[in-house]
Design an enzyme around this catalytic site. Structure first.
Site, PDB file in Angstrom:
ATOM      1  N   THR A 192     -18.049  -8.698 -18.783  1.00  0.00           N
ATOM      2  CA  THR A 192     -16.931  -7.798 -18.492  1.00  0.00           C
ATOM      3  C   THR A 192     -16.028  -8.392 -17.412  1.00  0.00           C
ATOM      4  OG1 THR A 192     -18.304  -5.924 -19.101  1.00  0.00           O
ATOM      5  CG2 THR A 192     -16.376  -5.436 -17.761  1.00  0.00           C
ATOM      6  N   ASP A 238       0.862  -1.185   0.000  1.00  0.00           N
ATOM      7  CA  ASP A 238       0.000   0.000   0.000  1.00  0.00           C
ATOM      8  C   ASP A 238       0.897   1.233   0.000  1.00  0.00           C
ATOM      9  OD1 ASP A 238      -2.308  -1.533   0.024  1.00  0.00           O
ATOM     10  OD2 ASP A 238      -2.281  -1.692   2.213  1.00  0.00           O
ATOM     11  N   LYS A 297     -10.993  -6.165  -6.368  1.00  0.00           N
ATOM     12  CA  LYS A 297     -12.414  -6.219  -5.971  1.00  0.00           C
ATOM     13  C   LYS A 297     -13.338  -5.920  -7.155  1.00  0.00           C
ATOM     14  CE  LYS A 297     -11.696  -5.210  -1.063  1.00  0.00           C
ATOM     15  NZ  LYS A 297     -10.283  -4.816  -1.014  1.00  0.00           N
ATOM     16  N   LEU A 298     -13.285  -6.801  -8.145  1.00  0.00           N
ATOM     17  CA  LEU A 298     -14.064  -6.574  -9.374  1.00  0.00           C
ATOM     18  C   LEU A 298     -15.557  -6.797  -9.155  1.00  0.00           C
ATOM     19  CD1 LEU A 298     -11.893  -8.337 -12.123  1.00  0.00           C
ATOM     20  CD2 LEU A 298     -11.702  -6.016 -11.221  1.00  0.00           C
ATOM     21  N   HIS A 299     -16.361  -6.037  -9.878  1.00  0.00           N
ATOM     22  CA  HIS A 299     -17.813  -6.258  -9.901  1.00  0.00           C
ATOM     23  C   HIS A 299     -18.389  -5.514 -11.096  1.00  0.00           C
ATOM     24  CE1 HIS A 299     -21.818  -7.040  -8.740  1.00  0.00           C
ATOM     25  NE2 HIS A 299     -22.114  -5.822  -8.350  1.00  0.00           N
ATOM     26  N   GLY A 316     -21.440  -9.883 -16.126  1.00  0.00           N
ATOM     27  CA  GLY A 316     -20.668 -11.113 -16.215  1.00  0.00           C
ATOM     28  C   GLY A 316     -19.623 -11.120 -17.317  1.00  0.00           C
ATOM     29  N   GLY A 328       0.210  -5.142   6.133  1.00  0.00           N
ATOM     30  CA  GLY A 328       0.668  -3.933   5.464  1.00  0.00           C
ATOM     31  C   GLY A 328       1.559  -3.105   6.372  1.00  0.00           C
ATOM     32  N   GLN A 356      -7.297  -0.283  12.029  1.00  0.00           N
ATOM     33  CA  GLN A 356      -7.892  -1.619  12.095  1.00  0.00           C
ATOM     34  C   GLN A 356      -8.535  -1.818  13.460  1.00  0.00           C
ATOM     35  OE1 GLN A 356      -8.272  -3.667   9.743  1.00  0.00           O
ATOM     36  NE2 GLN A 356      -6.563  -3.660   8.298  1.00  0.00           N
TER      37      GLN A 356
HETATM   38  O1  C5P Z   1      -1.749  -1.924   6.913  1.00  0.00           O
HETATM   39  P1  C5P Z   1      -2.646  -3.072   7.182  1.00  0.00           P
HETATM   40  O2  C5P Z   1      -1.915  -4.301   7.720  1.00  0.00           O
HETATM   41  O3  C5P Z   1      -3.842  -2.702   8.032  1.00  0.00           O
HETATM   42  O4  C5P Z   1      -3.182  -3.477   5.727  1.00  0.00           O
HETATM   43  C1  C5P Z   1      -4.151  -4.434   5.523  1.00  0.00           C
HETATM   44  C2  C5P Z   1      -4.428  -4.592   4.067  1.00  0.00           C
HETATM   45  O5  C5P Z   1      -5.541  -5.461   3.895  1.00  0.00           O
HETATM   46  C3  C5P Z   1      -4.813  -3.306   3.348  1.00  0.00           C
HETATM   47  O6  C5P Z   1      -4.318  -3.416   2.009  1.00  0.00           O
HETATM   48  C4  C5P Z   1      -6.318  -3.310   3.363  1.00  0.00           C
HETATM   49  O7  C5P Z   1      -6.887  -2.632   2.269  1.00  0.00           O
HETATM   50  C5  C5P Z   1      -6.619  -4.786   3.252  1.00  0.00           C
HETATM   51  N1  C5P Z   1      -7.913  -5.185   3.785  1.00  0.00           N
HETATM   52  C6  C5P Z   1      -8.312  -4.931   5.086  1.00  0.00           C
HETATM   53  N2  C5P Z   1      -9.533  -5.342   5.523  1.00  0.00           N
HETATM   54  C7  C5P Z   1     -10.346  -5.987   4.698  1.00  0.00           C
HETATM   55  C8  C5P Z   1      -9.965  -6.251   3.393  1.00  0.00           C
HETATM   56  C9  C5P Z   1      -8.730  -5.826   2.950  1.00  0.00           C
HETATM   57  O8  C5P Z   1      -7.584  -4.359   5.864  1.00  0.00           O
HETATM   58  N3  C5P Z   1     -11.498  -6.420   5.148  1.00  0.00           N
END
Ligand code: C5P
Length: 234
Positions: free
Chosen positions: A72, A14, A65-67, A70, A208, A188
């Site tokens: 495409t 990231d 995160k595609l959406h 179908g 991350g 988080q």
């Molecule tokens: O920096 P950190 O460890 O919090 O990064 C977590 C990664 O996981 C980020 O790229 C974040 O977008 C991703 N992610 C998340 N929670 C989710 C889905 C994806 O933190 N539910």
């Protein structure tokens, strides 16, 4: 599933620029074999960069995160499969998942479904027109993902045990929100240490900031791998 501890750590790149990503990959060296590329880097040159990582022997998780309709989704997934990525995320809508599974046929790409975005609560779902709680919708979509042949789910570590009951042993569970003991939580909320997440049933951990912002990213990655190793051999 028997996986080498180092293969289970996925570092989320990231970062805002290719230069920053290249520097981080070179600092991490052989300590990290699996990288996640999301919107930020993907739209800043990250897709050719992903191809370069794969050519250098790394594995790549494209968190796109595609959406869409179908046709495409299927064509887009075929292109992602040609890049050589290992994982790709799609939103867990039945049409989207079916198209993604069709698009990855004959390749090594595996599709991960995002059941309900973790920033959503029951009020957000109601505002979006759903008459279901987050828990109910996530469980229903996990079942649909399994029945559609999707390869895995992205989930918080605390959901892993519950979702394993729905997903069975054939699907991989990939969990973000991992924090080694003593590291900053950032934004988080539902976090777990690497060891506890593995014990809860996670196959892969996405990490991350604890790695990216560490004074010594390589040593931090090695410590996480050691914790995974300990939890898997316990
Ligand atoms: O920096 P950190 O460890 O919090 O990064 C977590 C990664 O996981 C980020 O790229 C974040 O977008 C991703 N992610 C998340 N929670 C989710 C889905 C994806 O933190 N539910």
């Amino acid at each position: 599933m028997r996986l080498d501890a180092r293969e289970r750590l996925i570092v989320a790149l990231d970062l805002p620029t290719l230069k920053a990503a290249e520097d981080m990959v070179s600092r991490l060296g052989d300590s990290v074999n699996f990288y996640k590329i999301g919107y930020q880097l993907a739209f800043a040159g990250g897709l050719p960069f992903a191809a370069g990582l794969i050519a250098a022997g790394k594995q790549v998780f494209l968190d796109l995160k595609l959406h869409d309709i179908g046709n495409t989704v299927q064509k887009g997934v075929e292109s992602v499969a040609n890049i050589g990525a290992t994982f790709l995320t799609v939103h867990a809508y039945p049409q989207t998942m079916k198209a993604a599974v069709a698009g990855r046929q004959g390749s090594r790409l595996r599709i991960l479904a995002v059941t309900v975005l973790t920033s959503y609560d029951d009020t957000d779902l109601a505002a979006a027109g759903y008459d279901m709680s987050v828990g109910e919708l996530a469980a229903a979509r996990a079942g649909q993902a399994r029945d559609t042949g999707v390869d895995g789910l992205v989930c918080a570590a605390e959901e892993a045990a519950n979702l394993r009951g729905i997903a069975g042993l054939g699907m991989v569970l990939v969990t973000p929100g991992i924090r080694p003991a003593g590291s900053a939580t950032g934004d988080q909320k539902r976090i777990m240490t690497p060891g506890r997440a593995i014990e809860a049933g996670a196959d892969y951990l996405v990490v991350g900031r604890p790695v990216l912002e560490a004074r010594d990213p390589q040593a931090t990655a090695d410590a996480i791998v050691a914790e995974i190793e300990q939890a898997t051999s316990a």
